[in-house]
Design a protein around this motif. Sequence first.
Motif, short mmCIF file in Angstrom:
data_model
loop_
_atom_site.label_atom_id
_atom_site.label_comp_id
_atom_site.label_asym_id
_atom_site.label_seq_id
_atom_site.Cartn_x
_atom_site.Cartn_y
_atom_site.Cartn_z
N ILE A 63 29.56 60.98 47.39
CA ILE A 63 29.01 60.76 48.72
C ILE A 63 30.16 60.60 49.72
N ALA A 64 29.83 60.83 50.97
CA ALA A 64 30.84 60.75 52.01
C ALA A 64 30.72 59.44 52.77
N ALA A 65 31.83 58.90 53.15
CA ALA A 65 31.82 57.75 54.04
C ALA A 65 32.62 58.14 55.28
N PHE A 69 38.66 53.94 61.53
CA PHE A 69 39.47 52.94 60.84
C PHE A 69 39.88 51.72 61.64
N PHE A 70 39.49 51.66 62.89
CA PHE A 70 40.06 50.58 63.68
C PHE A 70 39.67 49.18 63.23
N THR A 71 38.54 49.06 62.60
CA THR A 71 38.12 47.72 62.19
C THR A 71 38.71 47.40 60.83
N ASN A 72 39.67 46.55 60.83
CA ASN A 72 40.50 46.39 59.66
C ASN A 72 39.88 45.78 58.42
N TYR A 73 39.97 44.49 58.35
CA TYR A 73 39.60 43.78 57.15
C TYR A 73 38.18 44.12 56.73
N PHE A 74 37.36 44.25 57.71
CA PHE A 74 35.99 44.67 57.56
C PHE A 74 35.77 45.76 56.52
N PHE A 75 36.54 46.84 56.64
CA PHE A 75 36.34 47.98 55.77
C PHE A 75 36.66 47.73 54.33
N ILE A 76 37.66 46.92 54.14
CA ILE A 76 38.03 46.61 52.78
C ILE A 76 36.83 46.04 52.05
N GLU A 77 36.22 45.04 52.65
CA GLU A 77 35.07 44.41 52.02
C GLU A 77 33.93 45.39 51.84
N LEU A 78 33.71 46.18 52.85
CA LEU A 78 32.64 47.16 52.81
C LEU A 78 32.91 48.19 51.72
N LEU A 79 34.09 48.76 51.75
CA LEU A 79 34.44 49.79 50.79
C LEU A 79 34.44 49.24 49.37
N LYS A 80 34.85 48.02 49.26
CA LYS A 80 34.86 47.38 47.95
C LYS A 80 33.45 47.42 47.35
N SER A 81 32.50 46.93 48.08
CA SER A 81 31.15 46.86 47.53
C SER A 81 30.57 48.26 47.36
N ILE A 82 30.95 49.16 48.21
CA ILE A 82 30.44 50.53 48.10
C ILE A 82 31.01 51.22 46.85
N THR A 83 32.33 51.15 46.71
CA THR A 83 32.94 51.81 45.55
C THR A 83 32.50 51.17 44.24
N ALA A 84 32.26 49.87 44.29
CA ALA A 84 31.80 49.20 43.08
C ALA A 84 30.48 49.81 42.63
N PHE A 85 29.58 49.94 43.55
CA PHE A 85 28.28 50.54 43.24
C PHE A 85 28.44 51.99 42.78
N LEU A 86 29.24 52.72 43.47
CA LEU A 86 29.40 54.13 43.16
C LEU A 86 29.99 54.36 41.78
N SER A 87 31.03 53.60 41.47
CA SER A 87 31.66 53.87 40.18
C SER A 87 30.74 53.43 39.04
N ARG A 88 29.89 52.46 39.33
CA ARG A 88 28.90 52.08 38.33
C ARG A 88 27.94 53.24 38.08
N ASN A 89 27.73 54.05 39.08
CA ASN A 89 26.82 55.18 38.96
C ASN A 89 27.54 56.51 38.81
N ASN A 90 28.82 56.42 38.49
CA ASN A 90 29.62 57.64 38.31
C ASN A 90 29.61 58.56 39.51
N TYR A 91 29.70 57.99 40.63
CA TYR A 91 29.78 58.78 41.85
C TYR A 91 31.16 58.61 42.45
N ASN A 92 31.57 59.62 43.19
CA ASN A 92 32.84 59.53 43.89
C ASN A 92 32.64 59.29 45.37
N LEU A 93 33.65 58.77 45.98
CA LEU A 93 33.61 58.49 47.41
C LEU A 93 34.61 59.39 48.12
N ILE A 94 34.13 60.17 49.06
CA ILE A 94 35.05 60.96 49.88
C ILE A 94 35.14 60.30 51.24
N LEU A 95 36.36 59.99 51.61
CA LEU A 95 36.57 59.22 52.82
C LEU A 95 36.92 60.14 53.99
#
Lengths: 351, 351
Positions: A63-65, A69-95
């Motif tokens: 999936i694409a995200a 990028f201007f919002t800093n720390y925010f994305f880390i947390e967001l991407l963290k939870s997103i990638t966690a879910f994705l890798s659990r489902n064997n999906y890749n993230l295209i940034l």
Amino acid sequence: MAVTIYDVAKRAGVGIGTVSRAMNDNPGINPATKARVLGVVKKLNYQPHTLAQSLARKKTFSIAAVVPFFTNYFFIELLKSITAFLSRNNYNLILYNVDTHYKWERTLDRVLADRSTDGILVISIGVSDEYADRLLANTVPAVIVDNLNYKIDSVAVANRQGAREATEHLIKLGHKKVGMIDGHLSSFPAISRLQGYKQALLENDLPFDDELLVICDAKIGEHGFNEIAGYKAMKEVLQLGSKMPTALFVASDVQALGVMRAVKEAGLHIPDDLAIVGFDDIEFSRFIGLTTMRQPFGKMGRLGVERLFDLMNGKADAGFHKELKAELIVRESCGGEKSFSAGTDCECKKY
Amino acid sequence: MAVTIYDVAKRAGVGIGTVSRAMNDNPGINPATKARVLGVVKKLNYQPHTLAQSLARKKTFSIAAVVPFFTNYFFIELLKSITAFLSRNNYNLILYNVDTHYKWERTLDRVLADRSTDGILVISIGVSDEYADRLLANTVPAVIVDNLNYKIDSVAVANRQGAREATEHLIKLGHKKVGMIDGHLSSFPAISRLQGYKQALLENDLPFDDELLVICDAKIGEHGFNEIAGYKAMKEVLQLGSKMPTALFVASDVQALGVMRAVKEAGLHIPDDLAIVGFDDIEFSRFIGLTTMRQPFGKMGRLGVERLFDLMNGKADAGFHKELKAELIVRESCGGEKSFSAGTDCECKKY
DNA sequence: ACGTTTTTTGGAAGCGCTTCCCGATTATGT
DNA sequence: ACATAATCGGGAAGCGCTTCCAAAAAACGT
């Protein structure tokens, strides 16, 4: 060249169809054959070519995200939870990074065009009404995160409620002149937070005073949601002199950083001369003792992908427009009762 | 279904080969035909299917970034410069998040196996020697960013030089007892920074005192590079009582945050009772007046991808192992001469 | 044992593109 | 005007897989 399905087939003495069936847990295959094939697969260290699979299956498993990028720390947390879910489902993230937030349409167009993704996460972008239709018309589903949209499924923080609560906290503390520093009103959160602020005043029989509201200049970038903008806005507030508010709801923590700097330069004290409450709870807010509204970033990301998957799997029913509550985190910048949990207090007198 | 190359060919009255040639600026095509085809392309809004192209071309136009997300602000800067370069070159970024830094091998294996990327950026991961061989044996090239490796091309900050400079700064300020708080020595930067620290002592005829060195516990995670670890380490330092150092080089800014907290709790003052210099220059260091060694994140990312592209295009000559200098940013936490640029000073007495 | 079902399997077709070969067309030389 | 060379364009083959269809094999019934 890498080992292909034909190599495996030949070596195992079966047809390629059988290899494919073995790999994909197809039910109509003799367990014995399957085992044999899988044995060869392991021996040859065969790994299907993802691209070829995607082409044949018409499914890309990624999936694409699209993120500015201007919002800093925010994305880390967001991407963290997103990638966690994705890798659990064997999906890749295209940034896909949108450098200036004017270019997002072009980027999104590109993402829609090349069908290399099964779903799109649009993050922190206020999608226009017309563009929403375009997204809806597209075959690949999209979910908007950190921005509400009544056409597209979306999940965001309850800006209005959060702002109301923040302001109310200040009022409850006894403040009568509560001002606000907001981001530019070209941004959706800035609008909602302003509404929440006004609502709190109204509900507490306090008048709304135009002078006590400072809107940050969008020219500085990021819709005025940055340190410099906050600093400049506070400078304006300081001009008010005796008419200055005793408390301030600042629409974001980064801006609050600038506010604090300006206040300090003016020789005033927080929270004695000015109480402030921020919004976001960025990582460093606790180190500077900033009372703020915490955004549930992790939950937001998770809910966003989950919904996207439902959409992708046709499991989606009605429209999905979730507002997640922000949580008041009381620290020192607002005065009044304080929590003294670890890393939280910061009188800073000792530095 | 979306419009394919066949639709375009039929509509334009040409063969699919011609359409392909028109799209890809192939020289052997009549300009008139090309224009006609391109006209149809526009009319039909044809967009080649990226996956199909990749399969046919054996080139995916995307690269992988394998990142352990624990290092926050850092990644934003890094990813920013990386995505900027990539989008300029019409490449996509596939993000692979390594949640625990023990799992990176598994993740990397996966990335190597599915050939959906033309190159790999391994970020902030200390690749073992054996694994380096495996990477080298692979057809898709890799570059390591934020970690030096003598086998794989890599770019990182000059940890040793930075640490030396940081320590030296403290010494030049007149401190005779300069201690250090380091991350766990299972991490490469922790080792190099310790070396730099020792070197500075040596060069300045100061003895290395075991007691003045505290290594953070890796169990807390992130090789001890976090706030809590810094806090705990400082607690230990405080135990020294009269034998306490007057200055401290802290191996990272996040740890320094914890150090500051512990110092404050102990009723001591920075920089009067203890001068400190950090490492990284994370976004918030300037707000708390932390003197630190700035890492050139943007440059690091750019250099990393650029080298990766050279590798992908066979333009790479000798091995590439670049160390980027860290830059001393003087603020208040070290005492001595100070810079008073905007947002930089923070006596914090006024909060 | 023989006809019917049910499993299981091989492999062609197809996903949407690039590329290469070869024939058609046009230009060039004499 | 004719031979030859250069330029263009058509479309088959192939990238590595999934899926479908039909055939082969096995199982079952009587």
